[in-house]
Scaffold this motif. Structure first.
Motif, short mmCIF file in Angstrom:
data_model
loop_
_atom_site.label_atom_id
_atom_site.label_comp_id
_atom_site.label_asym_id
_atom_site.label_seq_id
_atom_site.Cartn_x
_atom_site.Cartn_y
_atom_site.Cartn_z
N VAL A 182 0.82 -1.22 0.00
CA VAL A 182 0.00 0.00 0.00
C VAL A 182 0.86 1.27 0.00
CG1 VAL A 182 -1.72 1.34 1.26
CG2 VAL A 182 -2.01 -1.13 0.99
N PRO A 183 1.84 1.43 0.90
CA PRO A 183 2.65 2.66 0.83
C PRO A 183 3.49 2.76 -0.43
CG PRO A 183 3.54 1.16 2.48
CD PRO A 183 2.21 0.62 2.07
N ALA A 184 3.98 1.62 -0.93
CA ALA A 184 4.75 1.65 -2.18
C ALA A 184 3.87 2.08 -3.34
CB ALA A 184 5.36 0.27 -2.45
N LEU A 185 2.64 1.56 -3.38
CA LEU A 185 1.69 1.95 -4.42
C LEU A 185 1.33 3.42 -4.29
CD1 LEU A 185 -0.16 1.11 -6.77
CD2 LEU A 185 -1.89 0.47 -5.07
N GLY A 227 -1.53 11.05 -0.58
CA GLY A 227 -0.49 10.33 0.16
C GLY A 227 -0.91 10.04 1.58
N THR A 228 -1.57 11.00 2.22
CA THR A 228 -2.05 10.80 3.59
C THR A 228 -3.10 9.69 3.63
OG1 THR A 228 -1.65 13.13 4.07
CG2 THR A 228 -3.08 11.93 5.58
N ILE A 229 -3.95 9.63 2.62
CA ILE A 229 -4.97 8.57 2.55
C ILE A 229 -4.30 7.20 2.43
CG2 ILE A 229 -6.81 7.60 1.14
CD1 ILE A 229 -7.63 10.50 0.47
N PHE A 230 -3.29 7.09 1.57
CA PHE A 230 -2.57 5.81 1.42
C PHE A 230 -1.90 5.42 2.74
CE2 PHE A 230 -2.99 6.19 -3.18
CZ PHE A 230 -3.07 4.85 -3.57
N ALA A 231 -1.31 6.39 3.43
CA ALA A 231 -0.68 6.10 4.72
C ALA A 231 -1.72 5.63 5.73
CB ALA A 231 0.05 7.33 5.23
N ALA A 232 -2.91 6.24 5.71
CA ALA A 232 -3.98 5.84 6.62
C ALA A 232 -4.49 4.44 6.29
CB ALA A 232 -5.12 6.85 6.57
N VAL A 233 -4.61 4.14 5.00
CA VAL A 233 -5.06 2.81 4.59
C VAL A 233 -4.08 1.74 5.03
CG1 VAL A 233 -5.53 1.34 2.57
CG2 VAL A 233 -6.45 3.66 2.67
N THR A 234 -2.79 2.06 5.05
CA THR A 234 -1.78 1.10 5.50
C THR A 234 -2.02 0.68 6.94
OG1 THR A 234 -0.17 2.16 4.04
CG2 THR A 234 0.71 0.70 5.73
N LEU A 235 -2.62 1.57 7.73
CA LEU A 235 -2.90 1.23 9.13
C LEU A 235 -3.95 0.13 9.27
CD1 LEU A 235 -2.98 4.67 11.00
CD2 LEU A 235 -1.33 2.82 11.29
N ILE A 236 -4.77 -0.06 8.24
CA ILE A 236 -5.84 -1.08 8.34
C ILE A 236 -5.25 -2.48 8.45
CG2 ILE A 236 -7.85 -2.08 7.20
CD1 ILE A 236 -8.41 0.70 6.00
N PRO A 237 -4.42 -2.95 7.49
CA PRO A 237 -3.83 -4.29 7.67
C PRO A 237 -2.93 -4.36 8.89
CG PRO A 237 -2.84 -3.17 5.78
CD PRO A 237 -4.02 -2.36 6.19
N ILE A 238 -2.27 -3.27 9.26
CA ILE A 238 -1.44 -3.28 10.46
C ILE A 238 -2.30 -3.55 11.69
CG2 ILE A 238 -0.05 -1.84 11.99
CD1 ILE A 238 1.16 -0.52 9.55
N ALA A 239 -3.46 -2.89 11.76
CA ALA A 239 -4.35 -3.07 12.91
C ALA A 239 -4.93 -4.48 12.97
CB ALA A 239 -5.48 -2.04 12.85
N VAL A 240 -5.10 -5.11 11.81
CA VAL A 240 -5.70 -6.45 11.76
C VAL A 240 -4.71 -7.55 12.11
CG1 VAL A 240 -6.85 -8.10 10.22
CG2 VAL A 240 -7.44 -5.68 10.11
N LEU A 241 -3.41 -7.30 11.93
CA LEU A 241 -2.39 -8.34 12.09
C LEU A 241 -2.48 -9.11 13.41
CD1 LEU A 241 0.83 -6.80 10.49
CD2 LEU A 241 -0.39 -8.85 9.76
#
Length: 499
Positions: free
Chosen positions: A11-14, A34-48
């Motif tokens: 996600v951040p690379a994309l 860019g901020t939206i992509f960074a925020a979306v990255t938090l979703i899989p991190i939170a699910v891990l």
């Protein structure tokens, strides 16, 4: 669920690639994207933490078995026996979450303010590339893959410093690169030494020193220790850090202090102690001595500093000294203290650099003598600075207390004249930490009004960036189990391997 690990990196690379396609005139839209992509990255991190694979939820009784919560493992370069092997456990997850959070906050901060020197969209793209590299370092379970991700962050951070830094940014950026390249060469030699002798680079197989002789472990640990000491940075290899922090833009300093330095201490635990435990045991007394030297040197230097960002930068040397002391004890208490200290330092120092950047932007100076009277001119800013400062000096009830206090406790538990002496000296260093932060507050917030004017207002982007860090500093201080609950099982496995 292993696809979540790939998503965390993808996600951040994309996002960085998408931002690169934005036309020059859409700079603000690119920063928001860019901020939206960074925020979306938090979703899989939170699910891990909730996506653990069956059979991998605990550590086995065998101390050499690394048991991630979930993993992704595919053959990448078969001829070199290189696998794209990712995994997450309690050692890496707190730093993964911290990286995701700080990146969101830094990207959001750029929406309200872009430092002079270049376009905001380029800066946000570089922040996302940095995020991908740092996350990859924390998730990699193959030594060569770890090395590759470890190197990915070098050029983006160099570009951030040299593109948006201060007047002396070129010298600071060159110094950062030269030191880091020196450490990278040693890291590569260590990786090759281990991979050739063990016949694999898989950390799941190597944890506990499996397949490595004592002499190989001693040589590998020496190489790893110096390489990671440069990145952390640990005394006496720290001299690049104050220049980089002073010249870097605010978001660059936050990422640098918040998570990039943690790549060194994380690597020392995961790779140094995990792969070469005999080497770690052999070097432990020396590491303890260097840790205490860092604590005392950092504190004494801070007592003489007159520039805000340089003082905070040198304070990191002392705080990382406490982290190293915890690691050097090679006890469960010490390793837990080191991991908690990593997270606490990322939260508190990230907040401190946000505040220092805001003050410097408003006053156009970072000299303590010119910043007096902040309590009267900008009371909210002064209050936040006071909160961050007392958190950093280790006030009980805030995040900075636990890691440093229990690093000293671990040294006492280790026993013996050397370790008791180191514990006493580290405690004295803690008192000096309180002294220089109180000196900072006396000069900046409670001192006579300085020559520089600091406007009182705080913008929405600033509140958004600062509030989570202040809240988490309080939360971790009141409930350190938020971090310790995740780290207890893997730390127990690592310490078992040392017996």
């Amino acid at each position: 669920m292993s696809a979540l690990l790939v998503a965390v990196l993808l996600v951040p690379a994309l996002g960085a690639a998408v931002i690169a396609l934005f036309p020059r005139g859409r700079d603000h839209a690119a920063r928001v994207t860019g901020t939206i992509f960074a925020a979306v990255t938090l979703i899989p991190i939170a699910v891990l933490p909730f996506a653990r694979d069956d059979g991998w939820t605990t550590y086995s009784a065998t101390p050499t078995a690394l048991r991630p919560w979930t993993e992704f493992d595919v053959s990448w370069v078969p001829a070199l026996r290189l696998d794209f092997h990712l995994g997450v456990d309690g050692v890496s997850y707190p730093l993964v979450a911290l990286t995701g959070l700080l990146t969101v906050l830094c990207c959001a901060y750029t929406i309200g303010k872009v430092p002079s020197g270049g376009q905001g969209r380029t800066l946000v793209a570089l922040l996302l590339v940095l995020e991908a590299g740092i996350l990859g370092t924390f998730l990699a379970l193959d030594l060569i893959l770890f090395f590759l991700f470890f190197e990915v962050v070098l050029l983006p951070m160099y570009a951030v410093i040299i593109g948006w830094g201060g007047d002396d940014r070129r010298r600071a950026a060159r110094k950062f690169v030269l030191y880091t390249l020196f450490g990278s060469v040693l890291l590569l030699l260590g990786v090759i030494t281990v991979a050739v002798n063990a016949g694999t680079g898989d950390l799941a197989q190597l944890t506990g020193g499996t397949g490595l002789s004592r002499s190989t472990q001693l040589a590998a640990f020496a190489l790893f220790a110096v390489a990671f000491a440069v990145k952390a940075p640990l005394w006496p290899l720290h001299t690049w850090l104050p220049d980089a922090h002073t010249q870097a833009p605010t978001v660059g300093s936050v990422i640098l202090a918040g998570v990039l330095l943690k790549m060194g201490t994380y690597g020392l635990i995961r790779i140094g102690v995990g792969v070469a435990p005999l080497g770690a045991e052999w070097a432990a007394p020396l590491l303890g001595i260097l840790a205490v030297a860092a604590i005392l040197a950092g504190s004494l230097i801070c007592l003489r500093q007159t520039e805000l960002k340089r003082l905070i930068a040198y304070s990191s040397v002392g705080h990382m000294g406490f982290v190293l002391l915890g690691i050097a004890t090679l006890t469960a208490t010490g390793l837990q203290a080191a991991l908690l200290g990593n997270v606490a330092h990322g939260l508190i120092t990230g907040l401190l650099f946000f505040l220092a950047g805001a003050i410097k932007d408003r006053a156009h100076t970072g000299e303590l003598a010119d910043l007096g009277g902040l309590r009267e001119s900008a009371p909210r800013l002064a209050g936040l600075l006071g909160f961050a400062a007392i958190a950093s000096l280790g006030l009980p009830g805030l995040a900075g207390f636990w890691g440093e206090a229990f690093a000293v406790v671990a040294a006492v538990e280790r026993g013996g004249g050397l370790w008791l002496t180191l514990a006493v000296l580290a405690a004295i260093g803690g008192a000096l930490t309180a002294a220089y932060f109180l000196r900072l507050l006396r000069k900046v917030t409670h001192g006579p009004t300085g020559s520089a004017s600091v406007p009182a207002g705080i913008g929405g982007a600033e509140w958004f960036a600062w509030s989570p860090l202040a809240a988490l500093t309080l939360a971790v201080g009141l409930a350190p189990t938020l971090v310790l609950a995740a780290t207890s099982a893997p730390v127990r496995a690592l310490t078992e391997a040392l017996r």
